[in-house]
Design a protein around this motif. Structure first.
Motif, PDB file in Angstrom:
ATOM      1  N   VAL A 169       0.838  -1.206   0.000  1.00 32.45           N
ATOM      2  CA  VAL A 169       0.000   0.000   0.000  1.00 32.45           C
ATOM      3  C   VAL A 169       0.866   1.247   0.000  1.00 32.45           C
ATOM      4  O   VAL A 169       0.569   2.234  -0.685  1.00 32.45           O
ATOM      5  N   GLU A 170       1.948   1.223   0.749  1.00 30.73           N
ATOM      6  CA  GLU A 170       2.862   2.372   0.770  1.00 30.73           C
ATOM      7  C   GLU A 170       3.457   2.619  -0.618  1.00 30.73           C
ATOM      8  O   GLU A 170       3.630   3.759  -1.040  1.00 30.73           O
ATOM      9  N   ARG A 171       3.737   1.533  -1.306  1.00 35.87           N
ATOM     10  CA  ARG A 171       4.381   1.644  -2.613  1.00 35.87           C
ATOM     11  C   ARG A 171       3.404   2.036  -3.721  1.00 35.87           C
ATOM     12  O   ARG A 171       3.711   2.893  -4.556  1.00 35.87           O
ATOM     13  N   HIS A 172       2.225   1.417  -3.712  1.00 36.06           N
ATOM     14  CA  HIS A 172       1.304   1.588  -4.839  1.00 36.06           C
ATOM     15  C   HIS A 172       0.043   2.376  -4.502  1.00 36.06           C
ATOM     16  O   HIS A 172      -0.701   2.754  -5.405  1.00 36.06           O
ATOM     17  N   GLY A 173      -0.198   2.601  -3.206  1.00 32.30           N
ATOM     18  CA  GLY A 173      -1.378   3.339  -2.814  1.00 32.30           C
ATOM     19  C   GLY A 173      -2.649   2.512  -2.871  1.00 32.30           C
ATOM     20  O   GLY A 173      -2.623   1.306  -3.169  1.00 32.30           O
ATOM     21  N   LEU A 174      -3.775   3.157  -2.579  1.00 30.37           N
ATOM     22  CA  LEU A 174      -5.097   2.525  -2.638  1.00 30.37           C
ATOM     23  C   LEU A 174      -6.006   3.418  -3.493  1.00 30.37           C
ATOM     24  O   LEU A 174      -6.952   4.014  -2.993  1.00 30.37           O
ATOM     25  N   PRO A 175      -5.719   3.513  -4.774  1.00 31.37           N
ATOM     26  CA  PRO A 175      -6.509   4.410  -5.624  1.00 31.37           C
ATOM     27  C   PRO A 175      -7.975   3.988  -5.699  1.00 31.37           C
ATOM     28  O   PRO A 175      -8.296   2.800  -5.647  1.00 31.37           O
ATOM     29  N   ARG A 176      -8.830   4.970  -5.826  1.00 30.07           N
ATOM     30  CA  ARG A 176     -10.276   4.727  -5.911  1.00 30.07           C
ATOM     31  C   ARG A 176     -10.692   4.546  -7.371  1.00 30.07           C
ATOM     32  O   ARG A 176     -10.317   5.325  -8.229  1.00 30.07           O
ATOM     33  N   ARG A 177     -11.453   3.483  -7.628  1.00 24.89           N
ATOM     34  CA  ARG A 177     -12.007   3.264  -8.968  1.00 24.89           C
ATOM     35  C   ARG A 177     -13.519   3.511  -9.006  1.00 24.89           C
ATOM     36  O   ARG A 177     -14.053   3.952 -10.014  1.00 24.89           O
ATOM     37  N   THR A 178     -14.192   3.177  -7.901  1.00 25.54           N
ATOM     38  CA  THR A 178     -15.628   3.421  -7.800  1.00 25.54           C
ATOM     39  C   THR A 178     -15.911   3.922  -6.389  1.00 25.54           C
ATOM     40  O   THR A 178     -15.018   3.956  -5.523  1.00 25.54           O
ATOM     41  N   ASP A 179     -17.158   4.256  -6.119  1.00 27.85           N
ATOM     42  CA  ASP A 179     -17.537   4.697  -4.775  1.00 27.85           C
ATOM     43  C   ASP A 179     -17.378   3.586  -3.742  1.00 27.85           C
ATOM     44  O   ASP A 179     -17.298   3.858  -2.539  1.00 27.85           O
ATOM     45  N   ALA A 180     -17.324   2.327  -4.206  1.00 28.22           N
ATOM     46  CA  ALA A 180     -17.223   1.190  -3.281  1.00 28.22           C
ATOM     47  C   ALA A 180     -15.788   0.771  -3.004  1.00 28.22           C
ATOM     48  O   ALA A 180     -15.552  -0.096  -2.154  1.00 28.22           O
ATOM     49  N   THR A 181     -14.816   1.361  -3.686  1.00 27.07           N
ATOM     50  CA  THR A 181     -13.423   0.964  -3.516  1.00 27.07           C
ATOM     51  C   THR A 181     -12.929   1.231  -2.093  1.00 27.07           C
ATOM     52  O   THR A 181     -13.178   2.296  -1.526  1.00 27.07           O
ATOM     53  N   ILE A 182     -12.204   0.268  -1.534  1.00 26.79           N
ATOM     54  CA  ILE A 182     -11.569   0.449  -0.230  1.00 26.79           C
ATOM     55  C   ILE A 182     -10.335   1.336  -0.408  1.00 26.79           C
ATOM     56  O   ILE A 182      -9.450   1.025  -1.200  1.00 26.79           O
TER      57      ILE A 182
END
Length: 253
Positions: free
Chosen positions: A158-171
């Motif tokens: 997660v630190e390296r690639h992040g947690l980008p949002r794709r939809t409203d349901a994305t974590i």
């Protein structure tokens, strides 16, 4: 976040950037590539000429596109994965049985790649996704893979690639992701509730061999067909059985 360029060769970085533009644009002219990458046209032309000399690019009129030189390398890399060779007939069988999309995803350097897929009875061009990268938190196969990693490795990814949002349901929160991964470990399969694409649900199961994650199998389809009740009552068990057979095949091949 992505890695910086420390310790890399600038000319090679530029070459890969040119390749990325050619893929994303499905072909491009020298001027368009130069403008996008903020390079001189002469520099872009030199990189394209090098790619052409090694069959990694072709020129059609004023446009360049990726060449078949990449195909041989990609095919070689994919066939080195035992899980790809063993999973292909199983994926086709699952797709025929369910009529839904079935995917094999593998992890490398904290990202997931679709190695193979079958669209079942759906009019879907699965080849458009094969060979593409996905963040692991976005889909059921990726979360299934993450569930087999220790928390410190998940945090590093997660630190390296992040947690980008794709939809409203994305974590998009690490603590929420870790909590879900704990649930995945307990029940043996992961869900994708329209987190990657709106209107698409999926269920994924990790593939283990010699205590290592080899990838994940997933079944995906329209949310009105792959309801959570149907996933829990039907598809999860079928997928778990298929993965168990695959793991035995990998062990006793």
């Amino acid at each position: 976040m992505t890695d910086g360029n420390a310790g890399t060769v600038k000319s090679v970085e530029t070459m890969f950037a040119v390749v990325d533009v050619l893929r994303e644009r499905d072909g491009a002219r020298v001027t368009a590539i130069a403008d996008e990458l903020d390079l001189s046209k002469s520099a872009v032309h030199k990189h394209l000429s090098t790619l052409r000399n090694h069959r990694f690019a072709v020129k059609e009129g004023d446009e360049y596109r990726l060449g078949l030189g990449f195909f041989g390398y990609g095919s070689y890399v994919r066939t080195r994965y035992d899980v790809f060779r063993k999973a292909k007939p199983l994926i086709r069988e699952l797709a025929d049985e369910t009529g839904e999309m079935v995917w094999l995803i593998a992890e490398e350097n904290g990202m997931g790649m679709y190695l193979f897929g079958d669209g079942g009875s759906l009019d879907v061009n699965v080849d458009s996704l094969v060979g593409t990268w996905r963040h692991l938190h976005l889909n059921s196969g990726g979360k299934a893979i993450l569930s087999r990693f220790p928390e410190d490795r998940v945090a590093e990814i997660v630190e390296r690639h992040g947690l980008p949002r794709r939809t409203d349901a994305t974590i998009t929160d690490l603590d929420e992701l870790l909590a879900e991964l704990e649930t995945v470990r307990d029940r043996g399969y992961a869900l994708n509730r329209a987190e990657d694409m709106a209107g698409i649900h999926a269920v994924g199961v990790p593939i283990m061999h010699r205590d290592r994650v080899q990838g994940a199998l997933s079944i995906a389809g329209a949310a009105n067909r792959l309801t959570e009740d149907r996933i829990h009552d039907e598809y999860a068990d079928r997928l778990l059985t298929a993965v168990n057979d695959l793991e035995l095949n990998l062990t006793y091949r």
